[in-house]
Design an enzyme around this catalytic site. Structure first.
Site, PDB file in Angstrom:
ATOM      1  CG  HIS A  82      -1.826   1.183   1.277  1.00 45.87           C
ATOM      2  ND1 HIS A  82      -3.038   1.158   0.646  1.00 45.87           N
ATOM      3  CD2 HIS A  82      -1.703   2.418   1.828  1.00 45.87           C
ATOM      4  CE1 HIS A  82      -3.643   2.332   0.812  1.00 45.87           C
ATOM      5  NE2 HIS A  82      -2.850   3.107   1.519  1.00 45.87           N
ATOM      6  NE  ARG A 168      -9.820  11.072   8.748  1.00 47.51           N
ATOM      7  CZ  ARG A 168      -8.945  10.235   8.143  1.00 47.51           C
ATOM      8  NH1 ARG A 168      -9.327   9.026   7.773  1.00 47.51           N
ATOM      9  NH2 ARG A 168      -7.707  10.600   7.947  1.00 47.51           N
ATOM     10  CE  LYS A 187      -8.458   2.537   3.088  1.00 45.75           C
ATOM     11  NZ  LYS A 187      -8.901   3.895   3.211  1.00 45.75           N
TER      12      LYS A 187
HETATM   13  N1  URA Z   1      -5.472   7.122   2.756  1.00 44.37           N
HETATM   14  C1  URA Z   1      -6.456   6.447   3.402  1.00 44.37           C
HETATM   15  O1  URA Z   1      -6.853   5.378   2.972  1.00 44.37           O
HETATM   16  N2  URA Z   1      -6.943   6.978   4.537  1.00 44.37           N
HETATM   17  C2  URA Z   1      -6.534   8.143   5.048  1.00 44.37           C
HETATM   18  O2  URA Z   1      -7.025   8.570   6.060  1.00 44.37           O
HETATM   19  C3  URA Z   1      -5.529   8.843   4.352  1.00 44.37           C
HETATM   20  C4  URA Z   1      -5.004   8.297   3.207  1.00 44.37           C
END
Ligand code: URA
Length: 434
Positions: A82, A168, A187
């Protein structure tokens, strides 16, 4: 329990218990906690932070808000990667086939991008016929047969994160380390891989602008991963200038082909080899980082990574001939323009964020979720930081299917700073946290 008491507790700097965090996430996802209370809570977290235990509880509450992928039908140690995101970041297109070529199964779910350029899925869709929607059975079978499949995120993974991230975004609470770390790690945990390598970007084009902040984010995520028995390694890499030369979609695929064939730009190649080396060690293919790095560099030179990329494209319905003839077979833009250097000297800096914004103005990215993307649009740099340039030499090409506006050209031109002294070389990899 009452939400107002929990907001007050966090506002006053006290840590929350797991049950309290579960109550908040379940209530918010289910709709019994309204946006206005959640917004106040997020702002309290923004200012007061969260300790390690709270951050792990928040992560797991978000994992448990939806489905968790079951990858047990795939043989071998599944290793995910990631990136926290940056301009010209095509590492997944390269690292995926590279590690698959040596036998690490890559079962990856990726997103479409919101922002400067498309995400990995958009980039892959610039290949004619490429199908990003496989059934679970097709996904598992393809990884078992070819060691790699990359699909668009499906199912109901981490719905709490989706809802929270949207809030957010409009309440100025994105840039909080516990909130970013729990969002990303929820995730990754829900995606079901056995191990994960995180590429934490630092610099002007990244979320984290300073090395201490990037380190803190990396350490927080590694701690969360370890806390749930998922091997997690973070590398901190540079995002002070775009990664590689291409910023867009089709042109990034073309650059991925160059790297996979052993002819890529040095910095981009190094980031990809670093991430891939950690993935293959985590996957049990090599004993240590140095051995993995050298072996994978050999795989790029040998053509095996490029062959794997072709197999992967073909398995997902795309035309594998793009690998041999990307210039002809990838989408090409109707309009092209050149940005020429206003002076002789050396490139001092290329402000990544501005290059990204210029690419978006050309149509390479999207501002809202359902906007279409122009796969042919983008920017292809001809010079990087430290390169010598002559007056009038081409610094970059702009591509678009809409007329290239003075605004895009100015944005790109202002991103290049040319000076007379050769600048110090930018580091590519700053640190590894494991
Ligand atoms: N990428 C994400 O998946 N979440 C965040 O809060 C910031 C970047």
């Amino acid at each position: 329990m009452r939400m107002v008491d929990l907001i007050q507790k966090k506002r006053d700097g006290h840590p929350l218990a797991k049950e309290e965090i579960d109550f908040i996430i379940e209530g918010f996802t289910g709709g019994s906690i309204p946006d206005y209370q959640m917004s106040a809570f997020l702002m309290a977290v923004y200012f007061q932070g969260m300790d390690a235990e709270e951050t792990t509880s928040l992560t797991m509450a978000m994992v448990n808000s939806g489905d968790v992928m079951d990858l047990s039908g795939i043989r071998g140690v599944k290793v995910d990667k990631h990136s926290t995101g940056g301009v010209g970041d095509k590492t997944s297109l390269i690292v995926g086939p590279l590690v698959a070529a040596v036998g690490v199964p890559v079962a990856k779910m990726s997103g479409r991008g919101l922002g400067h350029t498309g995400g990995t899925i958009d980039k892959l869709e610039s290949i004619a016929g490429f199908n990003v929607e496989l059934t679970e059975k097709e996904f598992v079978n393809q990884v078992n047969e070819h060691k790699i499949a990359i699909v668009s995120q499906t199912g109901n993974l981490t719905p709490a994160d989706k809802k929270l991230y949207a809030l957010r975004d409009v309440t100025a609470t994105v840039s909080s380390i516990p909130l970013i770390a729990s969002s990303i790690m929820s995730k990754k945990i829900a995606s079901g891989a056995d191990a994960v390598v995180l590429d934490v970007k630092v610099g002007s084009g990244a979320f984290m602008k300073s090395l201490p902040a990037a380190r803190e984010l990396a350490e927080t995520m590694v701690r969360i991963g370890k806390g749930v028995n998922k091997k997690t390694i973070a590398v901190i890499t540079d995002m002070n200038q775009p990664l590689g030369y291409a910023v867009g979609n089709a042109n990034e695929v073309m650059e991925a082909v160059q790297v996979l064939g052993g002819r890529g730009e040095a910095g981009l190649t190094r980031v990809c080899l670093t991430v891939a080396a950690h993935m293959t060690v985590a996957g049990g293919i090599y004993a240590g980082f140095d051995q993995a790095y050298a072996a994978l560099a050999g795989v790029l030179q040998s053509g095996r990574a490029l062959t794997k990329f072709k197999q992967f494209i073909q398995a997902q319905g795309g035309n594998p001939a793009v690998v041999d003839n990307p210039g002809e077979l990838l989408p090409r833009a109707r309009y092209q323009a050149q940005l020429k250097s206003p002076a002789a000297g050396y490139v001092q800096s290329i402000v990544a964020e501005q290059v990204g914004t210029a690419a978006m103005l050309l149509g390479a990215g999207r501002k809202t979720k359902n906007e279409p993307i122009d796969h042919a649009a983008g920017i292809t740099l001809q010079k990087k930081v430290g390169d010598k340039v002559e007056y009038g030499e081409v610094l970059a090409y702009l591509h678009s299917n809409r007329e290239i506006t003075p605004r895009a050209m100015t944005m790109l031109s202002e991103s290049f700073i040319i000076g007379t002294q050769r600048p110090e070389e930018l580091p590519v990899v700053y640190d590894v946290i494991e």
